[in-house]
Structures are given as structure tokens and as C-alpha cells.
Motif scaffolding. Structure first.
Motif, PDB file in Angstrom:
ATOM      1  N   GLU A   1       0.825  -1.211   0.000  1.00 36.59           N
ATOM      2  CA  GLU A   1       0.000   0.000   0.000  1.00 36.59           C
ATOM      3  C   GLU A   1       0.862   1.265   0.000  1.00 36.59           C
ATOM      4  O   GLU A   1       0.473   2.276  -0.582  1.00 36.59           O
TER       5      GLU A   1
ATOM      6  N   LYS B   1     -10.258   1.965 -12.316  1.00 36.67           N
ATOM      7  CA  LYS B   1     -10.550   2.218 -10.903  1.00 36.67           C
ATOM      8  C   LYS B   1      -9.986   1.086 -10.070  1.00 36.67           C
ATOM      9  O   LYS B   1     -10.051  -0.068 -10.460  1.00 36.67           O
ATOM     10  N   GLY B   2      -9.464   1.442  -8.919  1.00 35.18           N
ATOM     11  CA  GLY B   2      -8.957   0.448  -7.985  1.00 35.18           C
ATOM     12  C   GLY B   2      -9.866   0.343  -6.782  1.00 35.18           C
ATOM     13  O   GLY B   2     -10.960   0.917  -6.755  1.00 35.18           O
ATOM     14  N   THR B   3      -9.392  -0.352  -5.764  1.00 30.97           N
ATOM     15  CA  THR B   3     -10.192  -0.542  -4.558  1.00 30.97           C
ATOM     16  C   THR B   3     -10.205   0.711  -3.688  1.00 30.97           C
ATOM     17  O   THR B   3     -11.057   0.865  -2.826  1.00 30.97           O
ATOM     18  N   ASN B   4      -9.219   1.616  -3.902  1.00 29.93           N
ATOM     19  CA  ASN B   4      -9.179   2.906  -3.209  1.00 29.93           C
ATOM     20  C   ASN B   4      -8.373   3.864  -4.089  1.00 29.93           C
ATOM     21  O   ASN B   4      -7.921   3.481  -5.173  1.00 29.93           O
TER      22      ASN B   4
ATOM     23  N   ASP C   1      -4.844   2.647  -4.987  1.00 29.95           N
ATOM     24  CA  ASP C   1      -4.881   1.547  -5.947  1.00 29.95           C
ATOM     25  C   ASP C   1      -5.223   2.075  -7.341  1.00 29.95           C
ATOM     26  O   ASP C   1      -4.651   1.638  -8.341  1.00 29.95           O
ATOM     27  N   THR C   2      -6.131   3.033  -7.410  1.00 26.75           N
ATOM     28  CA  THR C   2      -6.493   3.636  -8.700  1.00 26.75           C
ATOM     29  C   THR C   2      -5.276   4.298  -9.332  1.00 26.75           C
ATOM     30  O   THR C   2      -4.986   4.089 -10.519  1.00 26.75           O
TER      31      THR C   2
END
Length: 139
Positions: free
Chosen positions: A57, A111-114, A117-118
Motif C-alpha cells: 500500500e 478504478k482500484g479498490t481505493n 490503488d487507482t
């Protein structure tokens, strides 16, 4: 500073362009490393793994931080126009804008999970697009 090379590669042309146009880019990198607890060792490990190793992360948020500080991501939204406007001002990019625009358009809606991530998914998509960086084996 080795981190400059890794970071420039990490965020593909976005960082390279800003590094050329923004003398404070090294400071932006340091701020983002501090904010996200990203270390130079982690960047090196990711780069030596061909940018394919498992990412954490911190790395994803480091990417987001750099994009935000460059104005290429605002409130979790990728600003494709801002990136394209930046690239238009780079002489060596002017004759490649059609190809670059195609690459940006292919990646801009990921798009990612947040938000972190995006930012990372968009960056990796741009890296994979043949017009947005060195061709495989061109190192």
C-alpha cells in the motif's frame, strides 16, 4: 540520487516531465516518501523486480501522492487533461501526442479498490502502453 531514477520510471512520463519542468521535483519525491513511509529500498526492490513484484500500500499511495502533487490526480480522480497539457509543453512529446492521447484514454477510467490503488493501476497501464515509455528491452 538513485530514488530519482526509480521514481521517474515508476510514474512513467508523468514524473519525467515534471522533473524536467519542476526544479522542486526532488522535494516532492521526498515529501511523498515521508508521507507514505515509502523507503528507497522498497522502490529499488520494486524496480529490480521489473515492476511486477507484489506491491504494498505504501508504494501505491506514493504513486498517488506524486500524481496529486503534479496535479494529475485530484480528489481520487485521474485528470487526463492535466497530464496531456503537461506533455504538450514538452518538445520531444509534441509529435507523439496522438499516440500519447490514445494511451491516456485507454487508461484514464481504470478504478482500484481505493484512491491509492487507482493511481497505481493507471500508472501501470500507462507504463504498459507502448507509446508511454521505453519499449521492452530498451534499458
Amino acid at each position: 540520487m538513485k530514488a530519482a531514477l526509480f521514481s521517474a520510471t515508476l510514474v512513467v512520463l508523468m514524473a519525467v516531465v515534471v522533473q524536467c519542468q519542476n526544479p522542486n521535483f526532488q522535494q516532492l519525491m521526498k515529501q511523498c516518501m515521508d508521507e507514505t513511509k515509502m523507503t528507497e529500498a522498497e522502490l529499488k526492490e520494486f524496480m529490480t523486480g521489473g515492476m511486477k513484484s507484489t506491491t504494498n500500500e505504501n508504494l501505491k499511495c506514493y504513486t498517488k501522492c506524486l500524481m496529486e502533487k503534479q496535479g494529475h490526480m485530484v480528489n481520487g480522480q485521474f485528470n487526463a487533461d492535466a497530464l496531456l497539457n503537461t506533455l504538450r509543453n514538452v518538445p520531444q512529446m509534441k509529435d507523439k501526442m496522438d499516440e500519447i492521447t490514445s494511451g491516456v484514454n485507454a487508461c484514464k477510467d481504470l478504478k482500484g479498490t481505493n484512491d491509492c490503488d487507482t493511481a497505481f493501476k493507471i500508472t501501470m497501464c500507462l507504463k504498459e502502453h507502448k507509446t508511454m515509455g521505453p519499449h521492452p528491452g530498451a534499458h
